[in-house]
Design a protein around this motif. Structure first.
Motif, PDB file in Angstrom:
ATOM      1  N   LEU A   1       3.679  39.872  -1.795  1.00 64.45           N
ATOM      2  CA  LEU A   1       4.068  39.867  -0.397  1.00 64.45           C
ATOM      3  C   LEU A   1       5.352  40.637  -0.131  1.00 64.45           C
ATOM      4  O   LEU A   1       6.215  40.766  -0.999  1.00 64.45           O
ATOM      5  CB  LEU A   1       4.215  38.431   0.118  1.00 64.45           C
ATOM      6  CG  LEU A   1       5.448  37.636  -0.278  1.00 64.45           C
ATOM      7  CD1 LEU A   1       5.754  36.619   0.809  1.00 64.45           C
ATOM      8  CD2 LEU A   1       5.241  36.922  -1.577  1.00 64.45           C
TER       9      LEU A   1
ATOM     10  N   LYS B   1       3.146  42.189   5.058  1.00 66.23           N
ATOM     11  CA  LYS B   1       1.843  41.605   4.737  1.00 66.23           C
ATOM     12  C   LYS B   1       1.899  40.884   3.400  1.00 66.23           C
ATOM     13  O   LYS B   1       2.818  41.081   2.611  1.00 66.23           O
ATOM     14  CB  LYS B   1       0.773  42.685   4.699  1.00 66.23           C
ATOM     15  CG  LYS B   1       1.004  43.731   3.614  1.00 66.23           C
ATOM     16  CD  LYS B   1       0.055  44.884   3.747  1.00 66.23           C
ATOM     17  CE  LYS B   1       0.425  46.046   2.873  1.00 66.23           C
ATOM     18  NZ  LYS B   1       1.676  46.699   3.161  1.00 66.23           N
TER      19      LYS B   1
ATOM     20  N   HIS C   1      -0.834  40.017   0.159  1.00 63.98           N
ATOM     21  CA  HIS C   1      -2.140  40.170  -0.469  1.00 63.98           C
ATOM     22  C   HIS C   1      -2.365  38.944  -1.352  1.00 63.98           C
ATOM     23  O   HIS C   1      -1.574  38.683  -2.255  1.00 63.98           O
ATOM     24  CB  HIS C   1      -2.205  41.430  -1.331  1.00 63.98           C
ATOM     25  CG  HIS C   1      -2.057  42.704  -0.572  1.00 63.98           C
ATOM     26  ND1 HIS C   1      -2.844  43.032   0.503  1.00 63.98           N
ATOM     27  CD2 HIS C   1      -1.196  43.749  -0.733  1.00 63.98           C
ATOM     28  CE1 HIS C   1      -2.488  44.218   0.970  1.00 63.98           C
ATOM     29  NE2 HIS C   1      -1.489  44.661   0.240  1.00 63.98           N
TER      30      HIS C   1
ATOM     31  N   ASN D   1      -7.690  38.896  -0.220  1.00 62.77           N
ATOM     32  CA  ASN D   1      -7.488  38.647   1.200  1.00 62.77           C
ATOM     33  C   ASN D   1      -6.091  39.136   1.594  1.00 62.77           C
ATOM     34  O   ASN D   1      -5.161  39.020   0.804  1.00 62.77           O
ATOM     35  CB  ASN D   1      -7.630  37.136   1.463  1.00 62.77           C
ATOM     36  CG  ASN D   1      -7.542  36.796   2.921  1.00 62.77           C
ATOM     37  OD1 ASN D   1      -7.767  37.648   3.774  1.00 62.77           O
ATOM     38  ND2 ASN D   1      -7.211  35.552   3.209  1.00 62.77           N
ATOM     39  N   THR D   2      -5.956  39.671   2.795  1.00 59.15           N
ATOM     40  CA  THR D   2      -4.650  40.119   3.273  1.00 59.15           C
ATOM     41  C   THR D   2      -4.279  39.351   4.533  1.00 59.15           C
ATOM     42  O   THR D   2      -5.087  39.217   5.441  1.00 59.15           O
ATOM     43  CB  THR D   2      -4.663  41.632   3.574  1.00 59.15           C
ATOM     44  OG1 THR D   2      -5.014  42.332   2.373  1.00 59.15           O
ATOM     45  CG2 THR D   2      -3.306  42.111   4.032  1.00 59.15           C
TER      46      THR D   2
ATOM     47  N   TYR E   1      -1.422  39.395   7.501  1.00 58.46           N
ATOM     48  CA  TYR E   1      -0.352  40.201   8.089  1.00 58.46           C
ATOM     49  C   TYR E   1       0.654  39.307   8.785  1.00 58.46           C
ATOM     50  O   TYR E   1       0.286  38.310   9.415  1.00 58.46           O
ATOM     51  CB  TYR E   1      -0.926  41.222   9.079  1.00 58.46           C
ATOM     52  CG  TYR E   1      -1.713  42.302   8.390  1.00 58.46           C
ATOM     53  CD1 TYR E   1      -1.072  43.407   7.866  1.00 58.46           C
ATOM     54  CD2 TYR E   1      -3.081  42.182   8.217  1.00 58.46           C
ATOM     55  CE1 TYR E   1      -1.786  44.390   7.200  1.00 58.46           C
ATOM     56  CE2 TYR E   1      -3.804  43.148   7.545  1.00 58.46           C
ATOM     57  CZ  TYR E   1      -3.142  44.255   7.045  1.00 58.46           C
ATOM     58  OH  TYR E   1      -3.852  45.220   6.371  1.00 58.46           O
TER      59      TYR E   1
ATOM     60  N   GLU F   1      -4.747  47.639  -3.838  1.00 56.96           N
ATOM     61  CA  GLU F   1      -5.520  46.392  -3.953  1.00 56.96           C
ATOM     62  C   GLU F   1      -5.941  46.139  -5.401  1.00 56.96           C
ATOM     63  O   GLU F   1      -5.793  45.030  -5.917  1.00 56.96           O
ATOM     64  CB  GLU F   1      -6.744  46.503  -3.045  1.00 56.96           C
ATOM     65  CG  GLU F   1      -7.622  45.290  -3.029  1.00 56.96           C
ATOM     66  CD  GLU F   1      -8.814  45.443  -2.086  1.00 56.96           C
ATOM     67  OE1 GLU F   1      -9.906  44.973  -2.472  1.00 56.96           O
ATOM     68  OE2 GLU F   1      -8.654  46.012  -0.988  1.00 56.96           O
TER      69      GLU F   1
END
Length: 138
Positions: free
Chosen positions: A8, A12, A14, A26-27, A29, A121
Protein backbone atom coordinates in the motif's frame (compact mmCIF):
# COMPACT_ATOMS: atom_id res chain seq x y z
CA UNK A 1 -5.59 -20.91 6.12
CA UNK A 2 -6.25 -17.47 4.67
CA UNK A 3 -3.11 -15.34 4.26
CA UNK A 4 -3.20 -11.75 3.03
CA UNK A 5 -0.32 -9.65 1.75
CA UNK A 6 -0.87 -5.92 1.29
CA UNK A 7 1.22 -3.51 -0.73
CA UNK A 8 0.00 0.00 0.00
CA UNK A 9 0.77 3.66 -0.50
CA UNK A 10 -1.42 6.74 -0.05
CA UNK A 11 -3.09 6.24 -3.43
CA UNK A 12 -4.04 2.54 -3.40
CA UNK A 13 -3.62 -0.81 -1.71
CA UNK A 14 -3.06 -4.10 -3.54
CA UNK A 15 -4.35 -7.08 -1.58
CA UNK A 16 -3.14 -10.57 -2.40
CA UNK A 17 -5.26 -13.25 -0.72
CA UNK A 18 -3.86 -16.76 -0.59
CA UNK A 19 -6.02 -19.69 0.50
CA UNK A 20 -4.40 -23.06 -0.18
CA UNK A 21 -3.49 -22.82 -3.89
CA UNK A 22 -6.06 -20.12 -4.73
CA UNK A 23 -4.53 -16.65 -5.19
CA UNK A 24 -6.75 -13.58 -5.56
CA UNK A 25 -5.69 -10.02 -6.31
CA UNK A 26 -7.76 -6.98 -5.36
CA UNK A 27 -7.07 -3.23 -5.39
CA UNK A 28 -8.62 -0.72 -3.00
CA UNK A 29 -8.23 2.94 -3.90
CA UNK A 30 -8.00 5.61 -1.23
CA UNK A 31 -10.02 8.79 -1.23
CA UNK A 32 -7.02 10.82 -0.11
CA UNK A 33 -6.73 14.13 -1.91
CA UNK A 34 -3.25 15.19 -2.89
CA UNK A 35 -2.70 18.68 -1.59
CA UNK A 36 -0.36 20.99 -3.39
CA UNK A 37 -0.86 24.35 -1.74
CA UNK A 38 0.74 27.23 -3.56
CA UNK A 39 3.29 29.32 -1.72
CA UNK A 40 2.46 32.53 0.09
CA UNK A 41 2.20 35.83 -1.80
CA UNK A 42 4.81 38.56 -1.38
CA UNK A 43 3.90 42.18 -0.90
CA UNK A 44 4.86 44.64 -3.63
CA UNK A 45 6.82 46.72 -1.14
CA UNK A 46 10.38 45.63 -0.50
CA UNK A 47 10.03 44.41 3.12
CA UNK A 48 6.23 44.14 3.22
CA UNK A 49 4.09 41.41 4.77
CA UNK A 50 3.71 37.91 3.32
CA UNK A 51 0.61 35.73 3.09
CA UNK A 52 1.24 32.42 4.82
CA UNK A 53 -0.17 29.10 3.63
CA UNK A 54 -1.71 27.15 6.52
CA UNK A 55 -0.23 23.66 6.13
CA UNK A 56 -1.88 22.42 9.31
CA UNK A 57 -5.32 22.62 7.69
CA UNK A 58 -4.17 20.40 4.79
CA UNK A 59 -2.31 17.97 7.05
CA UNK A 60 -5.30 17.56 9.37
CA UNK A 61 -7.59 16.80 6.44
CA UNK A 62 -5.11 14.25 5.09
CA UNK A 63 -4.86 12.61 8.52
CA UNK A 64 -8.65 12.10 8.64
CA UNK A 65 -8.71 10.72 5.10
CA UNK A 66 -5.86 8.30 5.95
CA UNK A 67 -7.83 7.09 8.96
CA UNK A 68 -10.87 6.32 6.76
CA UNK A 69 -8.64 4.55 4.21
CA UNK A 70 -7.07 2.41 6.95
CA UNK A 71 -10.51 1.59 8.37
CA UNK A 72 -11.61 0.33 4.94
CA UNK A 73 -8.43 -1.78 4.63
CA UNK A 74 -8.90 -3.24 8.12
CA UNK A 75 -12.43 -4.27 7.18
CA UNK A 76 -11.09 -5.97 4.01
CA UNK A 77 -8.54 -8.07 5.94
CA UNK A 78 -10.51 -8.82 9.12
CA UNK A 79 -10.87 -12.55 8.36
CA UNK A 80 -7.15 -13.13 7.61
CA UNK A 81 -5.14 -15.56 9.69
CA UNK A 82 -1.75 -14.13 8.68
CA UNK A 83 -0.92 -10.67 7.30
CA UNK A 84 2.15 -9.22 5.56
CA UNK A 85 2.35 -5.46 4.95
CA UNK A 86 4.58 -3.84 2.32
CA UNK A 87 4.92 -0.36 0.86
CA UNK A 88 7.14 2.58 0.04
CA UNK A 89 7.75 5.57 2.35
CA UNK A 90 5.99 5.26 5.71
CA UNK A 91 2.39 4.44 4.80
CA UNK A 92 2.94 0.76 5.63
CA UNK A 93 4.22 1.54 9.13
CA UNK A 94 1.41 4.07 9.69
CA UNK A 95 -1.09 1.34 8.75
CA UNK A 96 0.52 -1.10 11.18
CA UNK A 97 0.46 1.56 13.91
CA UNK A 98 -3.26 2.11 13.23
CA UNK A 99 -3.87 -1.65 13.49
CA UNK A 100 -1.89 -1.80 16.73
CA UNK A 101 -3.85 1.08 18.28
CA UNK A 102 -7.39 0.35 17.06
CA UNK A 103 -7.50 -3.22 15.72
CA UNK A 104 -5.46 -5.27 18.22
CA UNK A 105 -6.65 -8.67 16.98
CA UNK A 106 -5.48 -7.82 13.43
CA UNK A 107 -2.17 -6.39 14.65
CA UNK A 108 -1.36 -9.72 16.32
CA UNK A 109 -1.72 -11.49 12.95
CA UNK A 110 0.84 -9.23 11.20
CA UNK A 111 3.94 -11.28 10.41
CA UNK A 112 6.01 -8.57 8.73
CA UNK A 113 6.06 -4.87 7.84
CA UNK A 114 8.62 -4.16 5.11
CA UNK A 115 9.61 -1.45 2.68
CA UNK A 116 8.97 -2.22 -0.99
CA UNK A 117 9.05 0.10 -4.00
CA UNK A 118 6.31 0.33 -6.60
CA UNK A 119 5.59 -3.01 -8.22
CA UNK A 120 3.45 -4.57 -10.90
CA UNK A 121 0.54 -6.85 -10.00
CA UNK A 122 2.62 -9.97 -10.73
CA UNK A 123 5.56 -8.74 -8.66
CA UNK A 124 3.29 -8.11 -5.66
CA UNK A 125 1.75 -11.59 -6.01
CA UNK A 126 5.19 -13.21 -6.26
CA UNK A 127 6.56 -11.32 -3.25
CA UNK A 128 3.60 -12.27 -1.04
CA UNK A 129 3.60 -15.90 -2.21
CA UNK A 130 7.35 -16.15 -1.58
CA UNK A 131 7.05 -14.67 1.92
CA UNK A 132 4.30 -17.05 3.02
CA UNK A 133 6.03 -20.06 1.43
CA UNK A 134 9.17 -19.25 3.42
CA UNK A 135 7.13 -18.89 6.62
CA UNK A 136 5.35 -22.23 6.09
CA UNK A 137 8.66 -24.05 5.58
CA UNK A 138 10.28 -22.58 8.69
Amino acid sequence: MKKIGIWLDKEKAHLVTIRDEDVRFNTIYSEIEFFHPKGGARSRTKWGPQDVVQDSKYLEREKHQLKLYFKELAKAIEDAEAIAIYGPADTNSKFYKELDENYKSLALKVKTVEKADSMTENQVKAMVREFFNKKSRA
